[in-house]
Enzyme design. Structure first.
Site, PDB file in Angstrom:
ATOM      1  CG  HIS A  19      -2.089  -1.083   0.898  1.00 22.50           C
ATOM      2  ND1 HIS A  19      -2.787  -1.705   1.919  1.00 22.50           N
ATOM      3  CD2 HIS A  19      -2.577  -1.616  -0.254  1.00 22.50           C
ATOM      4  CE1 HIS A  19      -3.648  -2.569   1.396  1.00 22.50           C
ATOM      5  NE2 HIS A  19      -3.538  -2.533   0.087  1.00 22.50           N
ATOM      6  CG  HIS A  42      -7.202  -9.909  -8.182  1.00 22.03           C
ATOM      7  ND1 HIS A  42      -6.710  -9.501  -9.397  1.00 22.03           N
ATOM      8  CD2 HIS A  42      -7.342 -11.260  -8.267  1.00 22.03           C
ATOM      9  CE1 HIS A  42      -6.550 -10.560 -10.180  1.00 22.03           C
ATOM     10  NE2 HIS A  42      -6.933 -11.645  -9.515  1.00 22.03           N
ATOM     11  CB  SER A 100      -5.675  -1.613  -3.126  1.00 18.24           C
ATOM     12  OG  SER A 100      -6.549  -2.660  -3.471  1.00 18.24           O
ATOM     13  CD  GLU A 118     -13.122  -9.572  -4.509  1.00 16.02           C
ATOM     14  OE1 GLU A 118     -12.032  -9.031  -4.311  1.00 16.02           O
ATOM     15  OE2 GLU A 118     -13.296 -10.808  -4.420  1.00 16.02           O
ATOM     16  CG  ASP A 143     -11.322 -13.573 -13.983  1.00 17.69           C
ATOM     17  OD1 ASP A 143     -10.829 -14.187 -13.026  1.00 17.69           O
ATOM     18  OD2 ASP A 143     -10.691 -13.333 -15.029  1.00 17.69           O
ATOM     19  N   GLY A 144     -10.693 -10.769 -12.411  1.00 18.86           N
ATOM     20  CA  GLY A 144      -9.670  -9.743 -12.576  1.00 18.86           C
ATOM     21  C   GLY A 144      -8.971  -9.802 -13.932  1.00 18.86           C
ATOM     22  CG  ASP A 164      -3.231  -7.302  -4.020  1.00 17.46           C
ATOM     23  OD1 ASP A 164      -2.349  -8.163  -3.821  1.00 17.46           O
ATOM     24  OD2 ASP A 164      -3.801  -6.680  -3.111  1.00 17.46           O
TER      25      ASP A 164
HETATM   26  C1  LIG Z   1      -5.112  -9.960  -1.796  1.00 17.99           C
HETATM   27  S1  LIG Z   1      -6.830  -9.702  -1.900  1.00 17.99           S
HETATM   28  C2  LIG Z   1      -6.978  -8.085  -2.514  1.00 17.99           C
HETATM   29  C3  LIG Z   1      -6.682  -7.016  -1.578  1.00 17.99           C
HETATM   30  C4  LIG Z   1      -6.828  -5.621  -2.121  1.00 17.99           C
HETATM   31  N1  LIG Z   1      -6.218  -5.472  -3.439  1.00 17.99           N
HETATM   32  C5  LIG Z   1      -6.201  -4.644  -1.172  1.00 17.99           C
HETATM   33  O1  LIG Z   1      -5.018  -4.331  -1.333  1.00 17.99           O
HETATM   34  O2  LIG Z   1      -6.907  -4.177  -0.275  1.00 17.99           O
HETATM   35  C6  LIG Z   1      -7.273 -10.621  -3.319  1.00 17.99           C
HETATM   36  C7  LIG Z   1      -8.736 -10.508  -3.690  1.00 17.99           C
HETATM   37  O3  LIG Z   1      -8.922 -11.093  -4.968  1.00 17.99           O
HETATM   38  C8  LIG Z   1     -10.187 -11.726  -5.010  1.00 17.99           C
HETATM   39  N2  LIG Z   1     -10.092 -12.646  -6.128  1.00 17.99           N
HETATM   40  C9  LIG Z   1      -9.610 -13.932  -6.178  1.00 17.99           C
HETATM   41  N3  LIG Z   1      -9.601 -14.388  -7.453  1.00 17.99           N
HETATM   42  C10 LIG Z   1     -10.067 -13.370  -8.226  1.00 17.99           C
HETATM   43  C11 LIG Z   1     -10.258 -13.210  -9.616  1.00 17.99           C
HETATM   44  N4  LIG Z   1      -9.975 -14.204 -10.487  1.00 17.99           N
HETATM   45  N5  LIG Z   1     -10.719 -12.035 -10.068  1.00 17.99           N
HETATM   46  C12 LIG Z   1     -11.011 -11.015  -9.210  1.00 17.99           C
HETATM   47  N6  LIG Z   1     -10.865 -11.110  -7.881  1.00 17.99           N
HETATM   48  C13 LIG Z   1     -10.391 -12.265  -7.395  1.00 17.99           C
HETATM   49  C14 LIG Z   1     -10.331 -12.334  -3.640  1.00 17.99           C
HETATM   50  O4  LIG Z   1     -11.697 -12.544  -3.347  1.00 17.99           O
HETATM   51  C15 LIG Z   1      -9.691 -11.238  -2.752  1.00 17.99           C
HETATM   52  O5  LIG Z   1     -10.661 -10.339  -2.294  1.00 17.99           O
END
Ligand SMILES: C[S@@+](CC[C@H](N)C(=O)[O-])C[C@H]1O[C@@H](n2cnc3c(N)ncnc32)[C@H](O)[C@@H]1O
Length: 279
Positions: A19, A42, A100, A118, A143-144, A164
């Site tokens: 961050h 993500h 984030s 997300e 999906d990310g 992320d």
């Molecule tokens: C490490 S966390 C993110 C934290 C956030 N970026 C932050 O810094 O506050 C990863 C997130 O990705 C989500 N996630 C997992 N696979 C994903 C995908 N294929 N596409 C989008 N989100 C996904 C999870 O549910 C989780 O909330």
């Protein structure tokens, strides 16, 4: 089925590494008048209540934000990040931790735009509620990796993409390298920030080889280790930055060295700042 929930990990050392870097990248974008685009692939839920049972389960924030919270000797480059965390906790107790998309929302200007995606339905709904009244922010259940295809290149033609991933699938490193190659083909001049866990020297060397093989230039690598390599959990984490701002390497080296001294367990680990590929 997604097993990872950031609720359990918010404010841990990985957040306290990624961050501040995110904050510095957004502040650099704020230097120019023209609008920019921030894509958070993500995104998580945006704001984490550290007093809730999930955060209390392993109390990961104890070895992260709690170690910085009360420090009054932080370097100037770290202060904007800590100010954002403190702004979430006006009563002086470190209870809420900003994720984030919330950090980005605090930093963007009225002319800028955020898209946060997300895949977890519950988390996405929470994030939508958090940003419901801000027209600069769009939150999508998506999906990310699809998100990269759907949103790049942005009409602003400048900005930042944070990837992320929770790394809860095998071969996530290879997937990310491939996604980056494709995203970079769509939008060559964007800044990309990609977080990764230090899962073992062989895995990371393979990842570096995959990144080099994409042919992408201006690839900067940061790593922060706070535990010995033979620890029972991951000893640290890293961030790949593509197209970093001018002098980002030297400025962040100083910041990361300070962070290491604040977070390291018994002096273990260290900091790495290296160009994987230059111009
Ligand atoms: C490490 S966390 C993110 C934290 C956030 N970026 C932050 O810094 O506050 C990863 C997130 O990705 C989500 N996630 C997992 N696979 C994903 C995908 N294929 N596409 C989008 N989100 C996904 C999870 O549910 C989780 O909330």
């Amino acid at each position: 089925m997604l097993s990872y929930r950031h609720l359990f990990h918010a404010g841990n050392f990985a957040d306290v590494f990624k961050h501040p870097l995110l904050t510095r990248l957004l502040l650099a974008l704020n230097q120019k008048d023209k609008p920019y685009f921030y894509l958070d692939t993500h995104a998580g839920i945006g704001r984490y209540d550290l007093s809730k049972p999930w955060a209390q389960k392993n109390r990961e924030f104890e070895t992260g934000i709690k170690k910085l919270w009360a420090r009054d000797d932080v370097p100037a480059a770290l202060k904007p990040y800590l100010d954002i965390v403190r702004a979430e906790n006006a009563d002086g107790h470190a209870r809420f931790y900003p994720g984030s998309p919330l950090i980005a929302r605090r930093l963007i200007r009225p002319i800028d735009r955020i898209v946060a995606t997300e895949l977890n339905k519950t988390d996405c709904a929470e994030l939508q509620t958090l940003f419901a009244r801000d027209r600069r922010v769009t939150v999508k259940l998506m999906d990310g990796y699809q998100s990269l295809k759907a949103h790049l290149p942005p009409k602003e033609r400048r900005g930042l993409v944070l990837i992320d991933s929770s790394f809860d699938r095998a071969r996530e490193f290879a997937r990310i390298a491939a996604a980056l190659r494709e995203a970079h083909q769509r939008w060559e001049t964007g800044i990309y920030a990609l977080w990764y866990p230090l899962m073992g020297a062989g895995v990371i060397r393979g990842f570096e080889r995959d990144l080099l093989a994409t042919g992408i230039k201006k690839v900067l690598q940061f790593e922060l280790r706070i535990l010995p390599d033979d620890a029972s959990t991951i000893p640290g984490c890293g961030m790949i930055i593509i197209n970093p701002p001018w002098k980002f390497d030297t400025e962040m080296r100083t910041l990361l060295r300070w962070l290491w001294s604040a977070l390291s367990i018994n002096g273990a680990g260290g900091v790495k700042v290296e160009w994987l590929a230059r111009e």
